[in-house]
Design an enzyme around this catalytic site. Structure first.
Site, PDB file in Angstrom:
ATOM      1  N   SER A 119       8.745  -0.190  47.919  1.00 33.63           N
ATOM      2  CA  SER A 119      10.058  -0.204  47.240  1.00 33.63           C
ATOM      3  C   SER A 119      11.218  -0.260  48.223  1.00 33.63           C
ATOM      4  O   SER A 119      12.333   0.138  47.902  1.00 33.63           O
ATOM      5  CB  SER A 119      10.185   1.000  46.296  1.00 33.63           C
ATOM      6  OG  SER A 119       9.684   2.169  46.878  1.00 33.63           O
ATOM      7  N   TYR A 142      -3.823 -15.104  47.857  1.00 39.29           N
ATOM      8  CA  TYR A 142      -2.851 -14.307  47.087  1.00 39.29           C
ATOM      9  C   TYR A 142      -3.225 -14.357  45.600  1.00 39.29           C
ATOM     10  O   TYR A 142      -3.331 -13.317  44.944  1.00 39.29           O
ATOM     11  CB  TYR A 142      -1.452 -14.875  47.322  1.00 39.29           C
ATOM     12  CG  TYR A 142      -0.346 -14.200  46.531  1.00 39.29           C
ATOM     13  CD1 TYR A 142       0.058 -12.902  46.819  1.00 39.29           C
ATOM     14  CD2 TYR A 142       0.297 -14.880  45.498  1.00 39.29           C
ATOM     15  CE1 TYR A 142       1.078 -12.296  46.108  1.00 39.29           C
ATOM     16  CE2 TYR A 142       1.325 -14.275  44.776  1.00 39.29           C
ATOM     17  CZ  TYR A 142       1.707 -12.992  45.083  1.00 39.29           C
ATOM     18  OH  TYR A 142       2.712 -12.387  44.370  1.00 39.29           O
TER      19      TYR A 142
END
Ligand code: NAD
Length: 263
Positions: A14, A153
């Protein structure tokens, strides 16, 4: 009382982008938010930035690398219990499919999949004991439309769907929910840099954004990049009391880019 006030929310990764917006959304609602990133200085700086933007917000910075067992332990030792776990941290890189090395596959899997699984294994059983909890995995529309230049990914993002669904089944009927969010292309600082590299400094960012979406993501119904705050709104909802009947689900906030009505 608002929906997540007095709750403790851990948002991995974050210190920027979508994770930072998710941290801000929960804090605005009165939650205490654990801000996490790998680098202690960047993690402290992100917590400070969030505090400056929200004077009433409560933020605790914990630097830890969630891709390792030791990093996960650093996090769980510092914060043994959370009410909401948002598995957001991830890495990505564009590499031609046949050139992705074992090491790159392993690193992607350890960060994007195992990182969230380890934390879920620690926090979810404790949520079950308390009879309430929310686990949210941040996947991607790349889970269902595998990008040719990033199959490692895409594969990790698909794996998150399976893991989250399995954990949701494991905690069935306990008051704990587990869900996955699938954002589409989102304008984070990293994506802004990518657009500048791609189209050069000569054109305004808004024009680079328009060109990229119309030329390379033509199925977007939104016709622009999603903003991190728009992803955060859905994550905040899924992490709240209001989302009590939503579990084992994969929810899209992709601007309609995936040409399908499911998941
Ligand atoms: P970002 O690169 O801006 O931020 C990623 C964050 O994760 C950073 O804070 C970074 O420090 C942290 N991180 C990376 N590895 C870590 C580790 N091992 N331990 C702790 N923290 C770590 O990424 P973003 O674009 O904001 O993406 C956030 C999430 O959203 C990711 O799961 C990504 O796959 C997903 N997503 C992003 C987009 C997009 O277009 N930006 C689209 C779909 C999904």
């Amino acid at each position: 009382m608002t929906t997540t006030s007095r709750r403790t929310v851990l948002v991995t990764g974050s210190t920027s982008g979508i994770g930072e917006a998710i941290a801000a959304a929960f804090a605005r609602d009165g939650a205490t938010v654990i801000v996490n990133g790998r680098d202690p200085q960047r993690t402290d700086a992100a917590a400070e930035r969030l505090r400056e933007a929200d004077k009433d917000g409560e933020f605790l910075a914990v630097a830890a690398d969630i891709s390792t067992a030791q990093g996960a332990r650093t996090l769980t030792d510092a914060v043994p219990d959370v009410d909401v776990l948002v598995n957001n941290a991830a890495i990505f890189s564009a590499t031609p499919a046949f050139d992705i090395t074992d090491e790159e596959w392993r690193r992607s899997f350890e960060t994007n999949v195992l990182g969230g699984i380890r934390l879920t294994r620690h926090y979810a059983p404790r949520m079950v004991q308390r009879g309430w909890g929310r686990v949210v995995f941040i996947s991607s529309e790349s889970a269902i439309s595998i990008p040719t230049e990033m199959i490692h990914y895409g594969a990790t993002k698909t794996a998150q769907l399976a893991a989250a669904r399995g954990f949701a089944q494991e905690v069935a009927g306990t008051g704990v929910t587990v869900n996955t969010i699938l954002p589409g292309p989102t304008l984070t600082p990293g994506v802004e840099e990518f657009l500048t590299d791609r189209f050069g400094n000569d054109i305004p960012l808004a024009e680079a954004e328009r060109r990229f979406i119309t030329q390379e993501r033509p199925t977007s119904l939104l016709r622009r990049f999603i903003r991190p705050e728009e992803v955060a709104s859905l994550v905040h909802y899924v992490g709240s009391d209001a989302a009590s009947a939503t579990t084992g689900a994969a929810l899209r906030v992709d601007g309609g880019i995936a040409n399908t009505v499911i998941p």
